[in-house]
Design a protein around this motif. Structure first.
Motif, PDB file in Angstrom:
ATOM      1  N   GLU A 188      -9.389  -6.851   3.131  1.00  0.00           N
ATOM      2  CA  GLU A 188      -8.676  -7.862   2.370  1.00  0.00           C
ATOM      3  C   GLU A 188      -8.417  -9.123   3.183  1.00  0.00           C
ATOM      4  O   GLU A 188      -8.631 -10.245   2.707  1.00  0.00           O
ATOM      5  CB  GLU A 188      -7.349  -7.305   1.872  1.00  0.00           C
ATOM      6  CG  GLU A 188      -6.514  -8.308   1.084  1.00  0.00           C
ATOM      7  CD  GLU A 188      -5.191  -7.733   0.597  1.00  0.00           C
ATOM      8  OE1 GLU A 188      -4.441  -8.477  -0.068  1.00  0.00           O
ATOM      9  OE2 GLU A 188      -4.905  -6.548   0.881  1.00  0.00           O
TER      10      GLU A 188
ATOM     11  N   HIS B 250       0.854  -1.189   0.000  1.00  0.00           N
ATOM     12  CA  HIS B 250       0.000   0.000   0.000  1.00  0.00           C
ATOM     13  C   HIS B 250       0.888   1.237   0.000  1.00  0.00           C
ATOM     14  O   HIS B 250       1.662   1.441   0.938  1.00  0.00           O
ATOM     15  CB  HIS B 250      -0.902   0.009   1.236  1.00  0.00           C
ATOM     16  CG  HIS B 250      -1.748  -1.218   1.380  1.00  0.00           C
ATOM     17  ND1 HIS B 250      -3.065  -1.259   0.996  1.00  0.00           N
ATOM     18  CD2 HIS B 250      -1.432  -2.467   1.845  1.00  0.00           C
ATOM     19  CE1 HIS B 250      -3.547  -2.473   1.228  1.00  0.00           C
ATOM     20  NE2 HIS B 250      -2.582  -3.223   1.742  1.00  0.00           N
TER      21      HIS B 250
ATOM     22  N   LYS C 158      -8.724  -0.941   4.110  1.00  0.00           N
ATOM     23  CA  LYS C 158      -8.470  -1.857   2.991  1.00  0.00           C
ATOM     24  C   LYS C 158      -7.826  -3.152   3.477  1.00  0.00           C
ATOM     25  O   LYS C 158      -8.163  -4.249   2.999  1.00  0.00           O
ATOM     26  CB  LYS C 158      -7.575  -1.185   1.956  1.00  0.00           C
ATOM     27  CG  LYS C 158      -8.268  -0.103   1.132  1.00  0.00           C
ATOM     28  CD  LYS C 158      -7.306   0.502   0.116  1.00  0.00           C
ATOM     29  CE  LYS C 158      -7.998   1.552  -0.742  1.00  0.00           C
ATOM     30  NZ  LYS C 158      -7.049   2.187  -1.709  1.00  0.00           N
TER      31      LYS C 158
END
Length: 263
Positions: free
Chosen positions: A79, A59, A75
């Protein structure tokens, strides 16, 4: 089960593409964890992912920006389904003096070394609470106790603040079964250090360190994993210094010390 078995656990490592960060990512992967690496350098993140054999997500995040941190943490939870561990490695400084440092310099360095870890702790706490607890480790510096030689007053102040934040966060988050600790490195030869240090300093440091050498990133990653493991289940709000003995404050190198004693 080994007390350093991280199977099924999810770790976020900030500064994950740097020297200490990437060593920590690889240690977690080898121990069975899933890892999310945060870093500002997309190129180095791509290299990290290519070099990793385990489940790592990358990221590109500026951890000094709250909205970016919050979004990235969401996120990761989406995930992997959970977040168990946060390791704040991202940091850095500049060799300014009080006279030469601008207000912008001060804000940038304090923002990276102190505000960013706070943002990350704040962002991951709800996710850890949802899974019944977690572990947080922030990489500080020996500069928490001694002035920084390679960096300026802003770095020294921020790394000192890391210890205060660690203590306070450990108290507040203990009711959620979240442990918070810090690892304080001394002289570590990372790729970033290798690129900026001059030959004189490179040769001088081993003479000042009782162990007689620079430390490696792996030697910082190991105590980070200790604090994230069940082996340290009784530890919170504390720290460990990993500096090859530099903090003992010897005024002489080993050769001079023993020579003065006829040994």
């Amino acid at each position: 089960m080994s007390k350093q078995d991280f199977e099924g656990r999810v770790a976020i490592v900030t500064g994950g593409a740097g020297g200490i960060g990437s060593a920590t990512v690889q240690r977690f992967l080898a121990a069975g964890a899933k890892v999310a690496a945060f870093d500002r350098d997309q190129g180095r993140l791509d290299q990290l992912k290519a070099a990793s054999s385990g489940p790592v997500s990358i990221h590109c995040v500026d951890v000094t920006q709250w909205d970016a941190v919050s979004e990235a943490v969401d996120k990761v939870e989406a995930e992997f389904g959970r977040i168990d561990i946060l390791v704040n490695v991202a940091g850095g400084g500049s060799p300014t003096t009080i006279q030469s440092a601008t207000p912008e310099d001060w804000g940038r360095i304090v923002g990276l070394n102190l505000t960013a870890p706070f943002y990350c702790i704040k962002a991951v706490a709800p996710a850890m609470r949802r899974v019944g607890g977690g572990q947080i480790v922030t990489v500080g510096s020996l500069a928490a106790f001694q002035m920084s030689f390679n960096n300026g007053v802003s770095y020294t102040a921020a790394k000192s603040g890391v210890l205060g934040m660690t203590r306070h966060a450990a108290f507040e988050l203990s009711r959620d079964n979240i442990r918070v600790n810090a690892v304080l490195p001394g002289p570590v030869m990372t790729p970033q250090m290798d690129a900026k240090i001059d030959a004189k300093s490179r040769a001088a440091v081993p003479k000042q360190v009782p162990l007689g050498r620079w430390l490696s990133p792996d030697e910082i990653a190991d105590p980070i994993l200790f604090f994230c493991s069940d082996a340290s289940r009784g530890c919170t709000g504390t720290h460990v210094i990993v500096d090859g003995g530099l903090h003992v404050g010897a005024q002489y190198d080993r050769e001079t010390y023993f020579a003065k004693r006829g040994e």
